[in-house]
Design an enzyme around this catalytic site. Structure first.
Site, PDB file in Angstrom:
ATOM      1  N   GLU A 176      13.842  -9.937   3.010  1.00 16.19           N
ATOM      2  CA  GLU A 176      13.159  -8.722   3.442  1.00 16.19           C
ATOM      3  C   GLU A 176      13.557  -7.525   2.564  1.00 16.19           C
ATOM      4  O   GLU A 176      12.710  -6.717   2.178  1.00 16.19           O
ATOM      5  CB  GLU A 176      13.469  -8.465   4.925  1.00 16.19           C
ATOM      6  CG  GLU A 176      12.907  -7.194   5.526  1.00 16.19           C
ATOM      7  CD  GLU A 176      11.387  -7.076   5.467  1.00 16.19           C
ATOM      8  OE1 GLU A 176      10.716  -8.056   5.101  1.00 16.19           O
ATOM      9  OE2 GLU A 176      10.870  -5.988   5.749  1.00 16.19           O
ATOM     10  N   ARG A 197      -4.475   1.641   5.197  1.00 13.81           N
ATOM     11  CA  ARG A 197      -4.764   0.202   5.077  1.00 13.81           C
ATOM     12  C   ARG A 197      -4.804  -0.252   3.620  1.00 13.81           C
ATOM     13  O   ARG A 197      -4.753  -1.447   3.352  1.00 13.81           O
ATOM     14  CB  ARG A 197      -6.118  -0.106   5.724  1.00 13.81           C
ATOM     15  CG  ARG A 197      -6.133   0.092   7.218  1.00 13.81           C
ATOM     16  CD  ARG A 197      -7.537   0.057   7.747  1.00 13.81           C
ATOM     17  NE  ARG A 197      -8.134  -1.252   7.638  1.00 13.81           N
ATOM     18  CZ  ARG A 197      -8.215  -2.134   8.618  1.00 13.81           C
ATOM     19  NH1 ARG A 197      -7.730  -1.828   9.795  1.00 13.81           N
ATOM     20  NH2 ARG A 197      -8.791  -3.296   8.449  1.00 13.81           N
ATOM     21  N   LYS A 227      -2.638  -2.830   4.453  1.00 11.25           N
ATOM     22  CA  LYS A 227      -1.828  -2.898   5.670  1.00 11.25           C
ATOM     23  C   LYS A 227      -2.203  -4.104   6.514  1.00 11.25           C
ATOM     24  O   LYS A 227      -1.351  -4.752   7.101  1.00 11.25           O
ATOM     25  CB  LYS A 227      -2.021  -1.606   6.469  1.00 11.25           C
ATOM     26  CG  LYS A 227      -1.195  -1.521   7.728  1.00 11.25           C
ATOM     27  CD  LYS A 227       0.283  -1.410   7.408  1.00 11.25           C
ATOM     28  CE  LYS A 227       1.175  -1.440   8.626  1.00 11.25           C
ATOM     29  NZ  LYS A 227       2.565  -1.787   8.280  1.00 11.25           N
ATOM     30  N   ASN A 262     -16.612  -5.249   5.868  1.00 13.26           N
ATOM     31  CA  ASN A 262     -15.251  -5.745   5.643  1.00 13.26           C
ATOM     32  C   ASN A 262     -15.305  -7.262   5.656  1.00 13.26           C
ATOM     33  O   ASN A 262     -15.994  -7.838   6.505  1.00 13.26           O
ATOM     34  CB  ASN A 262     -14.306  -5.321   6.781  1.00 13.26           C
ATOM     35  CG  ASN A 262     -13.951  -3.857   6.708  1.00 13.26           C
ATOM     36  OD1 ASN A 262     -14.410  -3.142   5.829  1.00 13.26           O
ATOM     37  ND2 ASN A 262     -13.158  -3.402   7.662  1.00 13.26           N
ATOM     38  N   GLY A 263     -14.563  -7.899   4.780  1.00 13.50           N
ATOM     39  CA  GLY A 263     -14.528  -9.371   4.776  1.00 13.50           C
ATOM     40  C   GLY A 263     -15.172  -9.924   3.526  1.00 13.50           C
ATOM     41  O   GLY A 263     -15.336  -9.218   2.521  1.00 13.50           O
ATOM     42  N   HIS A 313      22.362 -22.709  -7.728  1.00 11.53           N
ATOM     43  CA  HIS A 313      21.338 -23.711  -8.070  1.00 11.53           C
ATOM     44  C   HIS A 313      20.239 -23.121  -8.947  1.00 11.53           C
ATOM     45  O   HIS A 313      19.154 -23.677  -9.040  1.00 11.53           O
ATOM     46  CB  HIS A 313      20.750 -24.309  -6.788  1.00 11.53           C
ATOM     47  CG  HIS A 313      21.786 -24.971  -5.944  1.00 11.53           C
ATOM     48  ND1 HIS A 313      22.364 -26.178  -6.269  1.00 11.53           N
ATOM     49  CD2 HIS A 313      22.409 -24.550  -4.808  1.00 11.53           C
ATOM     50  CE1 HIS A 313      23.272 -26.494  -5.358  1.00 11.53           C
ATOM     51  NE2 HIS A 313      23.318 -25.518  -4.464  1.00 11.53           N
ATOM     52  N   GLU A 336       7.676  -4.148  -3.142  1.00 13.62           N
ATOM     53  CA  GLU A 336       6.327  -3.699  -2.769  1.00 13.62           C
ATOM     54  C   GLU A 336       6.128  -2.202  -2.908  1.00 13.62           C
ATOM     55  O   GLU A 336       5.028  -1.754  -3.185  1.00 13.62           O
ATOM     56  CB  GLU A 336       5.920  -4.200  -1.380  1.00 13.62           C
ATOM     57  CG  GLU A 336       6.710  -3.663  -0.232  1.00 13.62           C
ATOM     58  CD  GLU A 336       6.293  -4.294   1.100  1.00 13.62           C
ATOM     59  OE1 GLU A 336       5.160  -4.766   1.223  1.00 13.62           O
ATOM     60  OE2 GLU A 336       7.119  -4.290   2.023  1.00 13.62           O
ATOM     61  N   LYS A 342      10.892  -5.397   0.397  1.00 15.22           N
ATOM     62  CA  LYS A 342      10.702  -3.954   0.575  1.00 15.22           C
ATOM     63  C   LYS A 342      10.773  -3.258  -0.782  1.00 15.22           C
ATOM     64  O   LYS A 342       9.951  -2.410  -1.093  1.00 15.22           O
ATOM     65  CB  LYS A 342      11.788  -3.347   1.484  1.00 15.22           C
ATOM     66  CG  LYS A 342      11.646  -3.573   2.967  1.00 15.22           C
ATOM     67  CD  LYS A 342      10.520  -2.836   3.644  1.00 15.22           C
ATOM     68  CE  LYS A 342       9.261  -3.601   3.664  1.00 15.22           C
ATOM     69  NZ  LYS A 342       8.991  -4.585   4.658  1.00 15.22           N
ATOM     70  N   TRP A 348     -11.496  -2.195  -0.609  1.00 17.03           N
ATOM     71  CA  TRP A 348     -10.389  -2.854  -1.321  1.00 17.03           C
ATOM     72  C   TRP A 348     -11.049  -3.999  -2.067  1.00 17.03           C
ATOM     73  O   TRP A 348     -11.511  -4.965  -1.462  1.00 17.03           O
ATOM     74  CB  TRP A 348      -9.378  -3.354  -0.289  1.00 17.03           C
ATOM     75  CG  TRP A 348      -8.091  -3.866  -0.847  1.00 17.03           C
ATOM     76  CD1 TRP A 348      -7.019  -3.120  -1.263  1.00 17.03           C
ATOM     77  CD2 TRP A 348      -7.716  -5.232  -1.023  1.00 17.03           C
ATOM     78  NE1 TRP A 348      -6.010  -3.946  -1.690  1.00 17.03           N
ATOM     79  CE2 TRP A 348      -6.405  -5.244  -1.553  1.00 17.03           C
ATOM     80  CE3 TRP A 348      -8.347  -6.453  -0.804  1.00 17.03           C
ATOM     81  CZ2 TRP A 348      -5.722  -6.403  -1.851  1.00 17.03           C
ATOM     82  CZ3 TRP A 348      -7.669  -7.620  -1.107  1.00 17.03           C
ATOM     83  CH2 TRP A 348      -6.370  -7.596  -1.621  1.00 17.03           C
ATOM     84  N   CYS A 404     -10.245  -3.219   3.476  1.00 10.52           N
ATOM     85  CA  CYS A 404     -11.347  -2.277   3.691  1.00 10.52           C
ATOM     86  C   CYS A 404     -11.303  -1.667   5.088  1.00 10.52           C
ATOM     87  O   CYS A 404     -10.760  -2.243   6.017  1.00 10.52           O
ATOM     88  CB  CYS A 404     -12.670  -3.003   3.543  1.00 10.52           C
ATOM     89  SG  CYS A 404     -12.826  -3.872   1.999  1.00 10.52           S
TER      90      CYS A 404
HETATM   91  C1  F6R Z   1       5.347  -6.078   4.089  1.00  9.12           C
HETATM   92  C2  F6R Z   1       4.286  -6.237   5.047  1.00  9.12           C
HETATM   93  C3  F6R Z   1       3.501  -7.511   5.017  1.00  9.12           C
HETATM   94  C4  F6R Z   1       3.091  -7.917   6.430  1.00  9.12           C
HETATM   95  C5  F6R Z   1       2.155  -9.131   6.363  1.00  9.12           C
HETATM   96  C6  F6R Z   1       1.738  -9.602   7.742  1.00  9.12           C
HETATM   97  O1  F6R Z   1       6.020  -4.875   4.262  1.00  9.12           O
HETATM   98  O2  F6R Z   1       4.004  -5.380   5.831  1.00  9.12           O
HETATM   99  O3  F6R Z   1       4.210  -8.522   4.378  1.00  9.12           O
HETATM  100  O4  F6R Z   1       4.232  -8.211   7.174  1.00  9.12           O
HETATM  101  O5  F6R Z   1       1.008  -8.793   5.638  1.00  9.12           O
HETATM  102  O6  F6R Z   1       1.057  -8.619   8.444  1.00  9.12           O
HETATM  103  P1  F6R Z   1       0.920  -8.680  10.007  1.00  9.12           P
HETATM  104  O7  F6R Z   1       2.268  -8.508  10.584  1.00  9.12           O
HETATM  105  O8  F6R Z   1      -0.017  -7.560  10.362  1.00  9.12           O
HETATM  106  O9  F6R Z   1       0.347 -10.030  10.329  1.00  9.12           O
END
Ligand code: F6R
Length: 610
Positions: A483, A27, A605, A99-100, A506, A490, A487, A73, A2
């Protein structure tokens, strides 16, 4: 997650609130809403993108110089108009955005229902509006009613409230969810994220836990929950708003991929006295003696930041001969980890607001460990709570999928490991200098890879309709396999798994068929031979191989279906190069599929709830 924006001043609030919401879109959200006071308290809400709300609002010219706005959200109740914020009390005198999560909302709701309050949503937030109504009746004072309300809430919350009774102020509070106040001339602002305020002011006040702010057009006052006044420092933010613009790029993520050479350079330049090969961390607050006495290092983070942490673990083990664990924050916070004062916790986070990472930090601190934050956002909760901070200089990262934050985190972990190695004398001078010289070459090598951006498009086009992918890597490049897979999944919603290549036999090997593309990172390494064996195992089962390698790694042609050649570097730095084509591949595939790259479904985000 949010987002909150609030404005009070001499301008039309709606315009400023919408601009703020737009800047918070990254976000992640599913609905939005806005409330302003002119003669009455008016509210507009909509499911979907902000533009839909804007269309509703544009039909009527809404005046008013005070208002609050929100992107939601969904947590409690699905995305719907009724569940969108702002929420009202029974008599429409208070508007609340939140928010929260309010953990005791059901108990409060039951109490309010017995007092005949009528609820119109399924949210936890609505109880706040009704509590305000209840306490205003008792006190006939907005601030007093707000204080009594906040004291009843358990959970994590950033709240922002306006009231028809006292239309010359916004009251907000913070507990567990960030809020920043922006100072203007005859106008003031509040938001959950500084990006929303950057076009208007650089002067910000960060609210601390359990603080209430009373914001009017010409002043901001901050109190604790008992009404005791706090003196707050004003922080000047240096980020240029321009940095957060998309420019000619189709998506923020693409812009951020291309920014990596510059921000990695900036991250190094900021911390390196090149002439003397000295690494300097300005906010470290940890002494050389402390580094010599460390027993164990815990690197704790979530998602992509955890992948950077895993690479950091390999660095610290390799350069400093230290015992290191890279832990997922959501697990670490509930584990019975034996932590002592000679342990160091390093929390890596782009936003510095991730709920699990903050909880892990607080737990380790409570048990006596020293703490270090690797973070991109100045003034974030993490940077204020950790003993020391090393900033990544990635600039604002808007795309939900992290790219430049990741590579700058890896850069910082590399520099930190060299710094500690020097203190502990676990690295020779020649090697240390060579490792720094090689790091300085990385930005140009990434530029070189990105020059081939268009030729990678053929590869992405070939694979964009496949339903599953496997990513394999070893040693420093095992986290890159994780990673790369993250990527892809997501932003394109294609199923992808990342594995340490040695783990393939395995279990995952059972998945390999001619319909399974396998991306293998096979860069020059002391264990190249082992990776080539893994390639053989894939080809023996008709898997399709996409191999990321260097010119002089000797891999038989029949093991390679598609090849991406990287510039040479030393092995520890190879992740900073191998991740680039994987970011590009994920981006291009998602774009070919028409996905919303910058705001992928269900993702946020900054994950400020558990
Ligand atoms: C993936 C991504 C998330 C963040 C994770 C931690 O592309 O961005 O996996 O890395 O939510 O977020 P931060 O770094 O803000 O603690």
């Amino acid at each position: 997650m949010c987002g909150i924006v609030g404005y009070i001043g001499n301008k039309r609030a709606v315009k400023i609130l919408f601009n703020g919401l737009k800047r918070l879109e990254y976000r992640g959200y599913d609905s939005s809403g806005i409330a302003v006071i002119n003669d009455k308290l008016e509210r507009f809400r909509s499911v979907g993108k902000i533009n839909e709300l804007l269309q509703k609002v544009n039909k009527i010219k809404i005046l008013g110089n005070i208002g609050i706005a929100h992107t939601r959200w969904a947590t409690h109740g699905k995305p719907s108009n009724e569940n969108s914020h702002p929420h009202f009390d029974c008599a429409n005198n208070f508007a609340v955005v939140h928010n929260g999560i309010i953990e005791n909302y059901q108990e409060l709701k039951n109490e309010l229902l017995t007092e005949n309050h009528k609820f119109t949503s399924e949210t936890d937030t609505e109880v706040v509006a009704h509590l305000l109504e209840k306490y205003y009746k008792e006190t006939t004072n907005f601030f007093e009613a707000a204080k009594l309300t906040f004291k009843r809430l358990i959970g994590s919350f950033a709240l922002c409230i306006i009231s028809k009774y006292e239309p010359n102020k916004i009251i907000c509070c913070r507990e567990g969810s960030p809020l920043v106040l922006g100072l203007g001339k005859s106008e003031n602002f509040v938001a959950s994220d500084i990006l929303a305020l950057l076009p208007y002011t650089r002067n910000m006040i960060f609210l601390d836990e359990k603080e209430i702010a009373v914001i009017s057009a010409d002043k901001i006052e901050v109190f604790d929950f008992n009404g005791v006044k706090h003196t707050k420092a004003i922080t000047e933010i240096n980020w240029d708003a321009i940095l957060a613009e998309k420019k000619e790029y189709k998506h923020y993520m693409l812009k951020e991929i291309f920014e990596q050479p510059d921000v990695i350079f900036e991250t190094i330049d900021n911390k390196l006295d090149e002439e003397n090969y000295n690494i300097i961390f300005n906010h470290l607050n940890l002494t050389n003696d402390y580094f010599k006495s460390i027993n164990k290092v815990y690197i704790v983070a979530c998602g992509t930041a955890w992948h950077a942490g895993l690479i950091g673990k390999y660095y610290l083990e390799e350069f400093c001969n230290m015992y290191v664990e890279a832990a997922i924050a959501s697990e670490f916070r509930y584990r019975n980890v034996p932590i002592s004062k000679n342990d160091l916790i390093i929390v890596i986070s782009q936003s510095g607001e991730t709920a699990d990472s903050l909880a892990a930090l607080r737990k380790a601190k409570k048990l006596g460990a020293k703490s270090l934050a690797v973070c991109n956002v100045r003034g974030s909760t993490l940077t204020r709570e950790a003993d020391g901070v090393i900033y990544t200089n990635a600039g604002p990262e808007i795309g939900v999928a992290s790219t430049k934050a990741f590579t700058t985190q890896v850069t910082v972990m590399y520099l930190l490991s060299l710094y500690i190695a020097k203190i502990k004398n676990t690295i020779s001078d020649d090697k240390y200098k060579n490792y720094i010289d090689e790091l300085l070459l990385i930005p140009n090598k990434i530029r070189e890879i990105l020059e081939d951006y268009n030729s990678l498009k053929d590869l992405s086009l070939t694979f964009h309709n496949f339903k599953n992918f496997l990513y394999l890597g070893r040693h420093f490049n095992y986290p890159i396999a994780l990673e790369g897979a993250l990527k892809l999944k997501e932003i394109s919603y294609i199923h992808a798994e990342g594995y340490a290549s040695g783990e393939m036999k395995h279990g995952p090997i059972a998945l390999i068929t001619e319909e399974m593309p396998v991306v293998i990172i096979a860069v020059k390494s002391f264990i190249s031979e082992k990776v080539i064996s893994n390639l053989q195992e894939v080809k023996a089962r008709d898997g399709i191989t996409i191999v990321i390698t260097n010119e002089d790694v000797d891999i038989p042609d029949d093991l390679i279906d598609y090849k991406i050649i990287l510039p040479d570097t030393i092995e520890p730095l190879s992740p900073l190069l191998s991740v680039i084509p994987l970011q590009v591949l994920a981006y291009q595939i998602a774009d070919f599929l028409g996905c919303d790259v910058d705001q992928p479904r269900n993702l946020a985000k900054s994950v400020t709830v558990e």
